[in-house]
Motif scaffolding. Structure first.
Motif, PDB file in Angstrom:
ATOM      1  N   LEU A 194       0.832  -1.208   0.000  1.00  0.00           N
ATOM      2  CA  LEU A 194       0.000   0.000   0.000  1.00  0.00           C
ATOM      3  C   LEU A 194       0.864   1.254   0.000  1.00  0.00           C
ATOM      4  CD1 LEU A 194      -2.844   1.213   0.177  1.00  0.00           C
ATOM      5  CD2 LEU A 194      -2.671   1.050   2.670  1.00  0.00           C
ATOM      6  N   GLN A 195       1.984   1.191   0.685  1.00  0.00           N
ATOM      7  CA  GLN A 195       2.906   2.330   0.695  1.00  0.00           C
ATOM      8  C   GLN A 195       3.401   2.636  -0.719  1.00  0.00           C
ATOM      9  OE1 GLN A 195       6.596   1.668   2.851  1.00  0.00           O
ATOM     10  NE2 GLN A 195       6.644   3.803   3.519  1.00  0.00           N
ATOM     11  N   HIS A 196       3.707   1.617  -1.480  1.00  0.00           N
ATOM     12  CA  HIS A 196       4.138   1.816  -2.867  1.00  0.00           C
ATOM     13  C   HIS A 196       3.025   2.457  -3.698  1.00  0.00           C
ATOM     14  CE1 HIS A 196       8.164   0.053  -3.343  1.00  0.00           C
ATOM     15  NE2 HIS A 196       7.830  -0.815  -2.398  1.00  0.00           N
ATOM     16  N   VAL A 197       1.779   2.026  -3.484  1.00  0.00           N
ATOM     17  CA  VAL A 197       0.647   2.592  -4.227  1.00  0.00           C
ATOM     18  C   VAL A 197       0.454   4.056  -3.878  1.00  0.00           C
ATOM     19  CG1 VAL A 197      -1.851   2.487  -4.577  1.00  0.00           C
ATOM     20  CG2 VAL A 197      -0.520   0.386  -4.505  1.00  0.00           C
ATOM     21  N   LEU A 198       0.477   4.376  -2.598  1.00  0.00           N
ATOM     22  CA  LEU A 198       0.252   5.758  -2.161  1.00  0.00           C
ATOM     23  C   LEU A 198       1.321   6.700  -2.697  1.00  0.00           C
ATOM     24  CD1 LEU A 198      -0.828   5.182   1.561  1.00  0.00           C
ATOM     25  CD2 LEU A 198      -2.287   5.727  -0.390  1.00  0.00           C
ATOM     26  N   ALA A 199       2.544   6.207  -2.816  1.00  0.00           N
ATOM     27  CA  ALA A 199       3.638   7.056  -3.275  1.00  0.00           C
ATOM     28  C   ALA A 199       3.506   7.453  -4.743  1.00  0.00           C
ATOM     29  CB  ALA A 199       4.975   6.345  -3.048  1.00  0.00           C
ATOM     30  N   MET A 200       2.827   6.618  -5.533  1.00  0.00           N
ATOM     31  CA  MET A 200       2.755   6.883  -6.973  1.00  0.00           C
ATOM     32  C   MET A 200       1.354   7.185  -7.481  1.00  0.00           C
ATOM     33  SD  MET A 200       1.088   4.006  -8.297  1.00  0.00           S
ATOM     34  CE  MET A 200       1.646   3.807  -9.985  1.00  0.00           C
ATOM     35  N   PHE A 201       0.340   7.093  -6.607  1.00  0.00           N
ATOM     36  CA  PHE A 201      -1.042   7.127  -7.064  1.00  0.00           C
ATOM     37  C   PHE A 201      -1.373   8.428  -7.798  1.00  0.00           C
ATOM     38  CE2 PHE A 201      -5.636   7.333  -6.828  1.00  0.00           C
ATOM     39  CZ  PHE A 201      -6.012   6.017  -7.058  1.00  0.00           C
ATOM     40  N   LEU A 230       5.118   6.187   5.928  1.00  0.00           N
ATOM     41  CA  LEU A 230       3.958   6.120   5.049  1.00  0.00           C
ATOM     42  C   LEU A 230       3.406   7.494   4.722  1.00  0.00           C
ATOM     43  CD1 LEU A 230       2.084   3.959   3.735  1.00  0.00           C
ATOM     44  CD2 LEU A 230       0.599   4.226   5.715  1.00  0.00           C
ATOM     45  N   ILE A 231       3.261   8.360   5.729  1.00  0.00           N
ATOM     46  CA  ILE A 231       2.688   9.696   5.512  1.00  0.00           C
ATOM     47  C   ILE A 231       3.597  10.528   4.621  1.00  0.00           C
ATOM     48  CG2 ILE A 231       2.016  11.846   6.651  1.00  0.00           C
ATOM     49  CD1 ILE A 231       1.077  10.203   9.018  1.00  0.00           C
ATOM     50  N   SER A 232       4.895  10.458   4.847  1.00  0.00           N
ATOM     51  CA  SER A 232       5.833  11.222   4.031  1.00  0.00           C
ATOM     52  C   SER A 232       5.807  10.765   2.579  1.00  0.00           C
ATOM     53  CB  SER A 232       7.245  11.081   4.598  1.00  0.00           C
ATOM     54  OG  SER A 232       8.177  11.790   3.820  1.00  0.00           O
ATOM     55  N   ASN A 233       5.756   9.447   2.359  1.00  0.00           N
ATOM     56  CA  ASN A 233       5.744   8.923   0.999  1.00  0.00           C
ATOM     57  C   ASN A 233       4.454   9.246   0.261  1.00  0.00           C
ATOM     58  OD1 ASN A 233       8.315   7.701   0.873  1.00  0.00           O
ATOM     59  ND2 ASN A 233       7.587   5.990   2.093  1.00  0.00           N
ATOM     60  N   ALA A 234       3.362   9.392   0.995  1.00  0.00           N
ATOM     61  CA  ALA A 234       2.060   9.702   0.386  1.00  0.00           C
ATOM     62  C   ALA A 234       1.735  11.190   0.487  1.00  0.00           C
ATOM     63  CB  ALA A 234       0.968   8.883   1.051  1.00  0.00           C
ATOM     64  N   ALA A 235       2.765  12.032   0.599  1.00  0.00           N
ATOM     65  CA  ALA A 235       2.560  13.458   0.877  1.00  0.00           C
ATOM     66  C   ALA A 235       1.651  14.141  -0.142  1.00  0.00           C
ATOM     67  CB  ALA A 235       3.911  14.164   0.936  1.00  0.00           C
TER      68      ALA A 235
END
Length: 436
Positions: free
Chosen positions: A23-30, A197-202
């Motif tokens: 999910l972290q990978h998805v949030l970073a690129m979504f 997680l929060i930083s990657n999905a900023a």
């Protein structure tokens, strides 16, 4: 858990750990993944928030997931079998937006299909072509992409991109800029004041914050979300097949640059996760998967995809190189791509919300190009290549009437910023003698 070698691509973390990591990978690129489809749809004249735009957003999610599985699971020589996340590429936006605006999505997607097949074929010779694309060339092209897209970001933030939107009285209003700046401020705060997680999905969190402000300001309509179905399978060649040589040449040129970028991401992934260089098979497999993902996506109305560099950073940060983690991320994207309501929610996002997000994203694209150029010795030769390529590429984009007598598609390519910059950079780098 202590027996697991996390530097091994075949390592299988427990599901309780693998699912959050995926999910972290998805949030970073979504956010970056769906944005190119929104821009190209707008250039093609599709209604903002309409069913066709929703469909393109769906295809961006669906085939980012499919292409990711091509990379992580693989089929024969196809796929690096590394934790490489695929997504819709910004590199193609300049060319495809121009083609879609002048010749329609049928021509644009046909060019993507053919370019994807050519891109696939590059897998067998990619190592031999790398000399044509040193950091000087790839950095220049990525910088040109970012600089070309920044005005689009400002227009979106101000409330429009089409002429009728820019002529509206509300264009550039305080309400629009308040929403856009909310996205920017929240994105930066999450990126630099938090970790993990929060930083990657900023950027995604910033978009959600801006979306909430837009709802409070009465800028959001949920009519399209209500009408959207819960499940839809993709349509084969939804816009038909229409060939244009110029469009194919333009998209293929960008595909070659994208292939070199994927080679770099594959190498960076093995360095970050395992401290080794990528093998020839891994590089060839990554290129095959890149091209196949682009071609298959085009068949169903999706735009070209490429490896996402921000996800390489996650591998380096977590130290977990398991390809199975990224496989979970790909499956999550496929599920999202089959649910039109998710695409409709994204499509209901007002332009200023998207504008705030892409100010950050497009600025980062330009910064990534500049970062690559820092590897280059600024000799007189290299400075001339940079200056001439950027001056011609961006200059023609800013003054399109300078090539008004070129025939249709060639004018589109000449004013796309990316294609002339890439072509000049490659030619000048091969032709100009090295400095003493």
């Amino acid at each position: 858990m202590s027996d697991i070698n996390y530097g091994d691509p075949n390592a299988t973390p427990p599901m309780g750990q693998a699912i959050p990591l995926g999910l972290q990978h998805v949030l970073a690129m979504f956010a970056s993944n769906v944005t190119p489809s929104i821009i190209v749809a707008g250039a093609a004249g599709l209604a903002f928030g309409g069913a066709e735009q929703v469909y393109l957003i769906q295809m961006a999610m669906l085939f980012a997931g499919v292409a990711t599985l091509f990379q992580t699971v693989g089929m024969g020589p196809i796929g690096a079998r590394l934790p490489i996340m695929q997504g819709t590429s910004f590199a193609f936006v300049g060319v495809l937006a121009g083609v879609a605006a002048t010749q329609g999505l049928s021509v644009a997607l046909t060019a993507c299909l053919i370019a994807g097949i050519i891109h696939f074929a590059l897998g067998s010779v990619i190592q031999k072509l790398r000399f044509m694309f040193p950091p000087l060339v790839t950095g220049l092209v990525i910088l040109a992409i970012g600089l070309y897209l920044i005005p689009v970001a400002i227009k979106y933030a101000a409330g429009g991109a089409a002429d009728f939107q820019m002529a509206a009285e509300s264009f550039g209003s305080l309400k629009h800029w308040t929403v856009a700046l909310t996205v920017v401020v929240v994105s930066l705060a999450c990126k630099f004041l938090t970790k993990g997680l929060i930083s990657n999905a900023a950027v995604l969190i910033g978009l959600i914050a801006g979306y909430c402000v837009a709802i409070l300001a009465g800028m959001v309509s949920f009519g399209g979300v209500t009408k959207a179905a819960w499940f839809q399978v993709p349509t084969v060649m939804p816009y038909g097949f229409e060939f244009s040589l110029g469009a194919v040449i333009g998209v293929t040129l960008v595909s070659v640059v994208s292939a070199i970028e994927t080679v770099g991401d594959a190498s960076a992934t093995t360095k970050a996760g395992a401290g080794r260089d990528a093998t020839d098979d891994e590089i060839a497999g990554a290129t095959y998967a890149d091209g196949l993902g682009t071609a298959v996506a085009a068949v169903f109305g999706g735009l070209p995809n490429t490896s996402f560099s921000q996800n390489v950073g996650i591998v380096g940060m977590t130290g977990i190189m398991s390809r199975h983690v990224v496989t979970i991320a790909g499956i999550f994207l496929i599920v999202c791509g089959l649910i039109p309501k998710i695409g409709a929610v994204i499509s209901s996002m007002p332009l200023p919300v998207l504008g705030g997000g892409v100010i950050v994203m497009f600025g980062m694209v330009a910064a990534a190009g500049m970062n690559m150029l820092t590897e280059v010795k600024m000799s007189r030769r290299n400075m001339i290549i940079i200056s001439v390529s950027l001056a011609v590429g961006l200059g023609l984009n800013l003054v399109p009437s300078a090539v008004q007598y070129l025939p249709g598609i060639w004018k589109t390519l000449a004013t796309s910023a990316v294609a002339p910059t890439a072509l000049l950079a490659v030619v000048l780098n091969l032709m100009l003698p090295q400095d003493d």
